[in-house]
Design an enzyme around this catalytic site. Structure first.
Site, PDB file in Angstrom:
ATOM      1  N   LYS A  27       1.008  -1.074  -0.108  1.00  0.00           N
ATOM      2  CA  LYS A  27      -0.137  -0.185  -0.109  1.00  0.00           C
ATOM      3  C   LYS A  27       0.858   1.288  -0.072  1.00  0.00           C
ATOM      4  O   LYS A  27       2.123   1.141   0.277  1.00  0.00           O
ATOM      5  CB  LYS A  27      -0.890  -0.066   1.136  1.00  0.00           C
ATOM      6  N   TYR A  34     -12.247  -1.958  -3.391  1.00  0.00           N
ATOM      7  CA  TYR A  34     -12.819  -2.185  -2.089  1.00  0.00           C
ATOM      8  C   TYR A  34     -14.298  -2.021  -1.951  1.00  0.00           C
ATOM      9  O   TYR A  34     -14.905  -1.737  -0.892  1.00  0.00           O
ATOM     10  CB  TYR A  34     -12.073  -1.220  -1.278  1.00  0.00           C
ATOM     11  N   PHE A  51     -15.124   3.921   7.075  1.00  0.00           N
ATOM     12  CA  PHE A  51     -13.746   4.352   6.641  1.00  0.00           C
ATOM     13  C   PHE A  51     -13.542   4.252   5.086  1.00  0.00           C
ATOM     14  O   PHE A  51     -12.427   4.316   4.716  1.00  0.00           O
ATOM     15  CB  PHE A  51     -12.719   3.315   7.281  1.00  0.00           C
ATOM     16  N   ARG A 102      -1.615 -14.180   4.757  1.00  0.00           N
ATOM     17  CA  ARG A 102      -2.625 -13.485   5.695  1.00  0.00           C
ATOM     18  C   ARG A 102      -1.807 -13.622   7.070  1.00  0.00           C
ATOM     19  O   ARG A 102      -1.715 -12.658   7.817  1.00  0.00           O
ATOM     20  CB  ARG A 102      -3.995 -13.833   5.999  1.00  0.00           C
ATOM     21  N   THR A 126      -5.375  -6.921  10.950  1.00  0.00           N
ATOM     22  CA  THR A 126      -5.554  -5.453  10.454  1.00  0.00           C
ATOM     23  C   THR A 126      -5.047  -4.321  11.099  1.00  0.00           C
ATOM     24  O   THR A 126      -4.355  -3.534  10.391  1.00  0.00           O
ATOM     25  CB  THR A 126      -6.978  -5.388  10.079  1.00  0.00           C
ATOM     26  N   ASN A 128      -1.968   0.321   6.802  1.00  0.00           N
ATOM     27  CA  ASN A 128      -1.370  -0.859   7.205  1.00  0.00           C
ATOM     28  C   ASN A 128      -0.671  -1.723   6.250  1.00  0.00           C
ATOM     29  O   ASN A 128      -0.564  -2.775   6.394  1.00  0.00           O
ATOM     30  CB  ASN A 128      -2.535  -1.631   8.057  1.00  0.00           C
ATOM     31  N   HIS A 161      -2.169  -5.554   1.541  1.00  0.00           N
ATOM     32  CA  HIS A 161      -3.578  -6.001   1.534  1.00  0.00           C
ATOM     33  C   HIS A 161      -3.233  -7.527   1.002  1.00  0.00           C
ATOM     34  O   HIS A 161      -2.246  -7.858   0.184  1.00  0.00           O
ATOM     35  CB  HIS A 161      -4.329  -5.354   0.301  1.00  0.00           C
ATOM     36  N   GLU A 172      -9.346 -10.822  -7.959  1.00  0.00           N
ATOM     37  CA  GLU A 172      -8.461  -9.635  -7.772  1.00  0.00           C
ATOM     38  C   GLU A 172      -7.143  -9.901  -8.641  1.00  0.00           C
ATOM     39  O   GLU A 172      -6.781  -9.101  -9.347  1.00  0.00           O
ATOM     40  CB  GLU A 172      -7.928  -9.650  -6.475  1.00  0.00           C
TER      41      GLU A 172
HETATM   42  P1  RTP Z   1      -7.067  -5.984   3.304  1.00  0.00           P
HETATM   43  O1  RTP Z   1      -8.771  -6.311   2.801  1.00  0.00           O
HETATM   44  O2  RTP Z   1      -6.614  -4.690   2.909  1.00  0.00           O
HETATM   45  O3  RTP Z   1      -6.175  -7.200   3.161  1.00  0.00           O
HETATM   46  O4  RTP Z   1      -7.149  -5.869   5.165  1.00  0.00           O
HETATM   47  P2  RTP Z   1      -8.073  -6.844   5.995  1.00  0.00           P
HETATM   48  O5  RTP Z   1      -8.798  -7.916   5.367  1.00  0.00           O
HETATM   49  O6  RTP Z   1      -7.274  -7.220   7.169  1.00  0.00           O
HETATM   50  O7  RTP Z   1      -9.226  -5.848   6.758  1.00  0.00           O
HETATM   51  P3  RTP Z   1     -10.579  -5.414   5.921  1.00  0.00           P
HETATM   52  O8  RTP Z   1     -11.441  -5.453   7.199  1.00  0.00           O
HETATM   53  O9  RTP Z   1     -10.724  -6.231   4.636  1.00  0.00           O
HETATM   54  O10 RTP Z   1     -10.391  -3.697   5.825  1.00  0.00           O
HETATM   55  C1  RTP Z   1      -9.755  -3.192   4.428  1.00  0.00           C
HETATM   56  C2  RTP Z   1      -8.912  -2.221   4.851  1.00  0.00           C
HETATM   57  O11 RTP Z   1      -9.465  -1.179   5.016  1.00  0.00           O
HETATM   58  C3  RTP Z   1      -8.895  -0.338   6.107  1.00  0.00           C
HETATM   59  N1  RTP Z   1      -9.604  -0.223   7.270  1.00  0.00           N
HETATM   60  N2  RTP Z   1      -9.600   1.098   7.830  1.00  0.00           N
HETATM   61  N3  RTP Z   1     -10.030   2.909   9.913  1.00  0.00           N
HETATM   62  C4  RTP Z   1     -10.800   1.835  10.093  1.00  0.00           C
HETATM   63  O12 RTP Z   1     -10.954   1.402  11.152  1.00  0.00           O
HETATM   64  C5  RTP Z   1     -10.332   0.784   9.131  1.00  0.00           C
HETATM   65  N4  RTP Z   1     -10.840  -0.637   9.249  1.00  0.00           N
HETATM   66  C6  RTP Z   1     -10.239  -1.141   7.969  1.00  0.00           C
HETATM   67  C7  RTP Z   1      -7.581  -1.191   6.214  1.00  0.00           C
HETATM   68  O13 RTP Z   1      -6.689  -0.539   5.156  1.00  0.00           O
HETATM   69  C8  RTP Z   1      -8.053  -2.433   5.892  1.00  0.00           C
HETATM   70  O14 RTP Z   1      -6.908  -3.221   5.606  1.00  0.00           O
HETATM   71 MG    MG Z   2      -9.717  -7.620   3.576  1.00  0.00          MG
END
Ligand code: RTP
Ligand code: MG
Length: 140
Positions: free
Chosen positions: A11, A51, A59, A87, A93, A114, A117, A128
């Site tokens: 990212k 997304y 967010f 993962r 996350t 973070n 992805h 994807e």
């Molecule tokens: P990713 O999809 O990016 O691999 O991350 P992830 O599965 O660990 O988390 P996900 O719940 O899918 O959230 C996607 C991305 O959204 C951003 N986020 N911001 N501000 C917040 O509370 C918040 N929560 C999620 C993060 O960039 C997260 O990786």
């Molecule tokens: Mg995710």
């Protein structure tokens, strides 16, 4: 376990800080092979499409702005159980919850910014990968 492919993004917070090499070393050390990789700059609309599952989350707008703020590195990682392994190497996350030694524990700046992805299931990985790479760019 079968050889599998997953989709990964380094990212903008990480590309900005020149962390691509350090993050790729974590993938390779975990047995994940980088079979495709390119640096691209998403528009906000493209980030929003990628997304879209989070479109209703508070967010979402901030996330799309962030993902379009600077270039990303889009990649395909291959290995035994690559989706789960990736993962695991990424960590939780929220970097505050991420296990020691994971990419997010070491490099992430916040829950939003973070660093990486990774696809969360075989169906999303396939979608994807196809969104970002053509068959010609995927060398096994
Ligand atoms: P990713 O999809 O990016 O691999 O991350 P992830 O599965 O660990 O988390 P996900 O719940 O899918 O959230 C996607 C991305 O959204 C951003 N986020 N911001 N501000 C917040 O509370 C918040 N929560 C999620 C993060 O960039 C997260 O990786
Ligand atoms: Mg995710």
């Amino acid at each position: 376990m079968a050889l599998e492919r997953t989709f990964s993004i380094i990212k903008p917070d990480a590309t900005r800080r020149n962390l691509t090499g350090k993050i790729n070393a974590k993938f390779e050390d975990a047995g994940l092979r980088i079979v495709a990789q390119k640096r691209i700059h998403l528009t906000k609309a493209q980030a929003g499409e990628f997304y879209k599952v989070h479109a209703e989350r508070p967010f979402y707008d901030e996330l799309c702005e962030f993902m379009a703020s600077e270039p990303i590195v889009a990649q395909v990682l291959e290995g035994e159980g690559a989706i789960a392994k990736n993962r695991e190497v990424m960590g939780a996350t929220n970097p505050a919850d991420a296990a020691a030694g994971t990419i997010r524990a070491e490099f992430a700046e916040s829950v939003g910014e973070n660093s990486v992805h990774g696809s969360d299931a075989p169906e999303t990985a396939a979608e994807e990968i196809a969104y970002f790479f053509s068959g010609l760019e995927l060398v096994g």
